[in-house]
Design a protein around this motif. Sequence first.
Motif, PDB file in Angstrom:
ATOM      1  N   ALA A 281      30.569  -8.767   4.672  1.00  0.00           N
ATOM      2  CA  ALA A 281      32.018  -8.549   4.682  1.00  0.00           C
ATOM      3  C   ALA A 281      32.367  -7.134   4.219  1.00  0.00           C
ATOM      4  O   ALA A 281      33.306  -6.514   4.735  1.00  0.00           O
ATOM      5  CB  ALA A 281      32.707  -9.574   3.785  1.00  0.00           C
ATOM      6  N   ASP A 282      31.619  -6.631   3.250  1.00  0.00           N
ATOM      7  CA  ASP A 282      31.891  -5.289   2.739  1.00  0.00           C
ATOM      8  C   ASP A 282      31.613  -4.225   3.797  1.00  0.00           C
ATOM      9  O   ASP A 282      32.404  -3.308   4.009  1.00  0.00           O
ATOM     10  CB  ASP A 282      31.083  -5.019   1.472  1.00  0.00           C
ATOM     11  CG  ASP A 282      29.582  -5.243   1.644  1.00  0.00           C
ATOM     12  OD1 ASP A 282      29.159  -5.899   2.632  1.00  0.00           O
ATOM     13  OD2 ASP A 282      28.812  -4.773   0.778  1.00  0.00           O
ATOM     14  N   LEU A 283      30.488  -4.377   4.494  1.00  0.00           N
ATOM     15  CA  LEU A 283      30.138  -3.399   5.525  1.00  0.00           C
ATOM     16  C   LEU A 283      31.013  -3.555   6.762  1.00  0.00           C
ATOM     17  O   LEU A 283      31.290  -2.571   7.455  1.00  0.00           O
ATOM     18  CB  LEU A 283      28.658  -3.536   5.900  1.00  0.00           C
ATOM     19  CG  LEU A 283      27.654  -3.319   4.769  1.00  0.00           C
ATOM     20  CD1 LEU A 283      26.229  -3.382   5.302  1.00  0.00           C
ATOM     21  CD2 LEU A 283      27.898  -1.978   4.079  1.00  0.00           C
ATOM     22  N   TYR A 284      31.438  -4.785   7.054  1.00  0.00           N
ATOM     23  CA  TYR A 284      32.370  -4.991   8.165  1.00  0.00           C
ATOM     24  C   TYR A 284      33.617  -4.130   7.954  1.00  0.00           C
ATOM     25  O   TYR A 284      34.083  -3.437   8.859  1.00  0.00           O
ATOM     26  CB  TYR A 284      32.782  -6.458   8.262  1.00  0.00           C
ATOM     27  CG  TYR A 284      31.801  -7.369   8.960  1.00  0.00           C
ATOM     28  CD1 TYR A 284      30.572  -6.895   9.436  1.00  0.00           C
ATOM     29  CD2 TYR A 284      32.093  -8.712   9.155  1.00  0.00           C
ATOM     30  CE1 TYR A 284      29.677  -7.744  10.073  1.00  0.00           C
ATOM     31  CE2 TYR A 284      31.215  -9.558   9.803  1.00  0.00           C
ATOM     32  CZ  TYR A 284      30.008  -9.082  10.255  1.00  0.00           C
ATOM     33  OH  TYR A 284      29.128  -9.918  10.898  1.00  0.00           O
ATOM     34  N   ALA A 285      34.185  -4.213   6.747  1.00  0.00           N
ATOM     35  CA  ALA A 285      35.398  -3.452   6.453  1.00  0.00           C
ATOM     36  C   ALA A 285      35.122  -1.948   6.457  1.00  0.00           C
ATOM     37  O   ALA A 285      35.859  -1.170   7.080  1.00  0.00           O
ATOM     38  CB  ALA A 285      35.964  -3.875   5.104  1.00  0.00           C
ATOM     39  N   LYS A 286      34.070  -1.538   5.780  1.00  0.00           N
ATOM     40  CA  LYS A 286      33.758  -0.114   5.653  1.00  0.00           C
ATOM     41  C   LYS A 286      33.569   0.547   7.006  1.00  0.00           C
ATOM     42  O   LYS A 286      34.175   1.599   7.292  1.00  0.00           O
ATOM     43  CB  LYS A 286      32.502   0.067   4.797  1.00  0.00           C
ATOM     44  CG  LYS A 286      32.061   1.516   4.652  1.00  0.00           C
ATOM     45  CD  LYS A 286      30.822   1.629   3.766  1.00  0.00           C
ATOM     46  CE  LYS A 286      30.385   3.080   3.621  1.00  0.00           C
ATOM     47  NZ  LYS A 286      29.196   3.194   2.723  1.00  0.00           N
ATOM     48  N   TYR A 287      32.732  -0.064   7.854  1.00  0.00           N
ATOM     49  CA  TYR A 287      32.417   0.598   9.112  1.00  0.00           C
ATOM     50  C   TYR A 287      33.452   0.337  10.201  1.00  0.00           C
ATOM     51  O   TYR A 287      33.590   1.154  11.125  1.00  0.00           O
ATOM     52  CB  TYR A 287      30.992   0.235   9.554  1.00  0.00           C
ATOM     53  CG  TYR A 287      29.988   0.910   8.653  1.00  0.00           C
ATOM     54  CD1 TYR A 287      29.813   2.290   8.710  1.00  0.00           C
ATOM     55  CD2 TYR A 287      29.292   0.201   7.684  1.00  0.00           C
ATOM     56  CE1 TYR A 287      28.938   2.935   7.843  1.00  0.00           C
ATOM     57  CE2 TYR A 287      28.419   0.836   6.821  1.00  0.00           C
ATOM     58  CZ  TYR A 287      28.247   2.209   6.905  1.00  0.00           C
ATOM     59  OH  TYR A 287      27.399   2.851   6.042  1.00  0.00           O
ATOM     60  N   ALA A 288      34.215  -0.744  10.095  1.00  0.00           N
ATOM     61  CA  ALA A 288      35.333  -0.929  11.022  1.00  0.00           C
ATOM     62  C   ALA A 288      36.334   0.210  10.845  1.00  0.00           C
ATOM     63  O   ALA A 288      36.796   0.810  11.820  1.00  0.00           O
ATOM     64  CB  ALA A 288      36.005  -2.275  10.785  1.00  0.00           C
ATOM     65  N   LEU A 289      36.650   0.533   9.589  1.00  0.00           N
ATOM     66  CA  LEU A 289      37.581   1.613   9.316  1.00  0.00           C
ATOM     67  C   LEU A 289      36.981   2.972   9.668  1.00  0.00           C
ATOM     68  O   LEU A 289      37.667   3.859  10.190  1.00  0.00           O
ATOM     69  CB  LEU A 289      38.007   1.583   7.850  1.00  0.00           C
ATOM     70  CG  LEU A 289      38.799   0.345   7.428  1.00  0.00           C
ATOM     71  CD1 LEU A 289      39.095   0.386   5.931  1.00  0.00           C
ATOM     72  CD2 LEU A 289      40.097   0.218   8.216  1.00  0.00           C
ATOM     73  N   PHE A 290      35.700   3.118   9.413  1.00  0.00           N
ATOM     74  CA  PHE A 290      35.012   4.374   9.756  1.00  0.00           C
ATOM     75  C   PHE A 290      35.093   4.631  11.260  1.00  0.00           C
ATOM     76  O   PHE A 290      35.440   5.739  11.706  1.00  0.00           O
ATOM     77  CB  PHE A 290      33.552   4.298   9.304  1.00  0.00           C
ATOM     78  CG  PHE A 290      32.670   5.374   9.894  1.00  0.00           C
ATOM     79  CD1 PHE A 290      32.688   6.662   9.387  1.00  0.00           C
ATOM     80  CD2 PHE A 290      31.826   5.093  10.960  1.00  0.00           C
ATOM     81  CE1 PHE A 290      31.881   7.659   9.935  1.00  0.00           C
ATOM     82  CE2 PHE A 290      31.013   6.077  11.511  1.00  0.00           C
ATOM     83  CZ  PHE A 290      31.045   7.367  10.998  1.00  0.00           C
ATOM     84  N   TYR A 291      34.769   3.601  12.050  1.00  0.00           N
ATOM     85  CA  TYR A 291      34.774   3.785  13.504  1.00  0.00           C
ATOM     86  C   TYR A 291      36.198   3.918  14.042  1.00  0.00           C
ATOM     87  O   TYR A 291      36.433   4.635  15.025  1.00  0.00           O
ATOM     88  CB  TYR A 291      34.053   2.636  14.190  1.00  0.00           C
ATOM     89  CG  TYR A 291      32.541   2.706  14.061  1.00  0.00           C
ATOM     90  CD1 TYR A 291      31.836   3.793  14.574  1.00  0.00           C
ATOM     91  CD2 TYR A 291      31.825   1.694  13.420  1.00  0.00           C
ATOM     92  CE1 TYR A 291      30.454   3.873  14.445  1.00  0.00           C
ATOM     93  CE2 TYR A 291      30.445   1.759  13.303  1.00  0.00           C
ATOM     94  CZ  TYR A 291      29.757   2.849  13.809  1.00  0.00           C
ATOM     95  OH  TYR A 291      28.395   2.920  13.685  1.00  0.00           O
ATOM     96  N   GLN A 293      38.717   5.375  12.523  1.00  0.00           N
ATOM     97  CA  GLN A 293      39.088   6.762  12.267  1.00  0.00           C
ATOM     98  C   GLN A 293      38.388   7.693  13.257  1.00  0.00           C
ATOM     99  O   GLN A 293      39.003   8.613  13.812  1.00  0.00           O
ATOM    100  CB  GLN A 293      38.724   7.146  10.834  1.00  0.00           C
ATOM    101  CG  GLN A 293      39.091   8.559  10.432  1.00  0.00           C
ATOM    102  CD  GLN A 293      40.589   8.770  10.251  1.00  0.00           C
ATOM    103  OE1 GLN A 293      41.339   7.805  10.127  1.00  0.00           O
ATOM    104  NE2 GLN A 293      41.029  10.021  10.263  1.00  0.00           N
ATOM    105  N   ALA A 294      37.094   7.439  13.492  1.00  0.00           N
ATOM    106  CA  ALA A 294      36.331   8.280  14.421  1.00  0.00           C
ATOM    107  C   ALA A 294      36.898   8.179  15.837  1.00  0.00           C
ATOM    108  O   ALA A 294      37.017   9.186  16.545  1.00  0.00           O
ATOM    109  CB  ALA A 294      34.856   7.861  14.408  1.00  0.00           C
ATOM    110  N   GLY A 295      37.243   6.944  16.246  1.00  0.00           N
ATOM    111  CA  GLY A 295      37.805   6.761  17.575  1.00  0.00           C
ATOM    112  C   GLY A 295      39.134   7.468  17.731  1.00  0.00           C
ATOM    113  O   GLY A 295      39.416   8.072  18.768  1.00  0.00           O
ATOM    114  N   ALA A 296      39.954   7.392  16.703  1.00  0.00           N
ATOM    115  CA  ALA A 296      41.258   8.055  16.748  1.00  0.00           C
ATOM    116  C   ALA A 296      41.108   9.568  16.833  1.00  0.00           C
ATOM    117  O   ALA A 296      41.982  10.259  17.383  1.00  0.00           O
ATOM    118  CB  ALA A 296      42.068   7.679  15.511  1.00  0.00           C
ATOM    119  N   GLU A 297      39.998  10.078  16.316  1.00  0.00           N
ATOM    120  CA  GLU A 297      39.744  11.521  16.340  1.00  0.00           C
ATOM    121  C   GLU A 297      38.961  11.949  17.568  1.00  0.00           C
ATOM    122  O   GLU A 297      38.616  13.127  17.717  1.00  0.00           O
ATOM    123  CB  GLU A 297      38.994  11.929  15.066  1.00  0.00           C
ATOM    124  CG  GLU A 297      39.823  11.751  13.791  1.00  0.00           C
ATOM    125  CD  GLU A 297      39.015  11.999  12.532  1.00  0.00           C
ATOM    126  OE1 GLU A 297      37.770  12.108  12.628  1.00  0.00           O
ATOM    127  OE2 GLU A 297      39.624  12.075  11.445  1.00  0.00           O
TER     128      GLU A 297
END
Length: 345
Positions: A281-291, A293-297
């Motif tokens: 669950a921790d990595l789901y949240a961390k990398y969902a937000l990471f990707y 942000q990356a997608g938006a950029e």
Amino acid sequence: MKYRSSRIAAAAAVVALAGCSAACDRGGDSSAAGKPAIGIDLPRADSDFWNSYAQYVKQDASAQGLNILPVSNSQNDVTKLVANAQVFQNTGAKAVVMAPQDTGAIASVLGQLSTKKIPVVSVDTRPDKGNVYMVVRADNKAYGTKACEFLGQQLGGKGKVAELQGALSSINGRDRSEAFAACMKQKFPGIQVIELATEWKGDVASAKLQSTLAASPDLGGIYMQAGGVFLQPTLALLQQRGLLKPAGQPGHVAIVSNDGIPQEFDAIRKGDIDATISQPADLYAKYALFYAQAGAEGKTFQPGPTDHQSTIIRLPNGLEDQLPAPLVTKDNVDDKSLWGNNVSK
């Protein structure tokens, strides 16, 4: 286990999300100033696993200094998810994070977002159709295989096992069910698997398990595909019927679960259940937000190993980052690296 713990967790998640909705999108937050807006839809609030995920979303959004639109919750209803996605479009989202529970009914929403050039990160579930920027997920077939191998060994290759299946309209429910069935057929043909479709609903699981126990009082094992919704009703039913005996004692019903929530860890320590597979669950949240942000950029990724012990694979409709999900037993349940030992209950 007490029934009220899920309600307390759900209430805590609602409070946390209310805080995130107000705080994560503050115009005065200098760390988020100038960053692209990200829409986040949570899938449900009736599961301890997803309530834990919600806590991590709030923490990581703040830690990463992201510009988060007011968080929505589609409550396991694809119609609400469609409406929430439309709100994100209308309020300027440059990327969207979602966890569609019905993976076959989300294609039209993904098509609309794709037309608007809004990348989508899908958490834990892989949409059957429709373009996704990235799926953040663990290998769900491995969940079914690990559960099969563990239960098969516990039962010595003989007996009866009840499988509380998730919704078969979901790729996760299908992957876990198909892998569990294939493994049992190949490795433990002496075990009879009683498949119980539940649609990820705890009350449905409890009712069907009660009927199964009446027809098969010699049931030796249970595979719960989602501890977050199945754990409490299952343990309550076993206790009611006098079948909740600690691991190692005669009459113990061997249980393996999926999720890795703190309540499952407590149940392993007590001997009520034997194992769970820890969904990160921790990595789901961390990398969902990471990707997101990356997608938006406008950043792109390629298949292959990552720097966080996972592997990105190519899908027909996008990419998937397959995160590790370890088996947890009494031997490693106190491992501090497991998120279930680091999140509030």
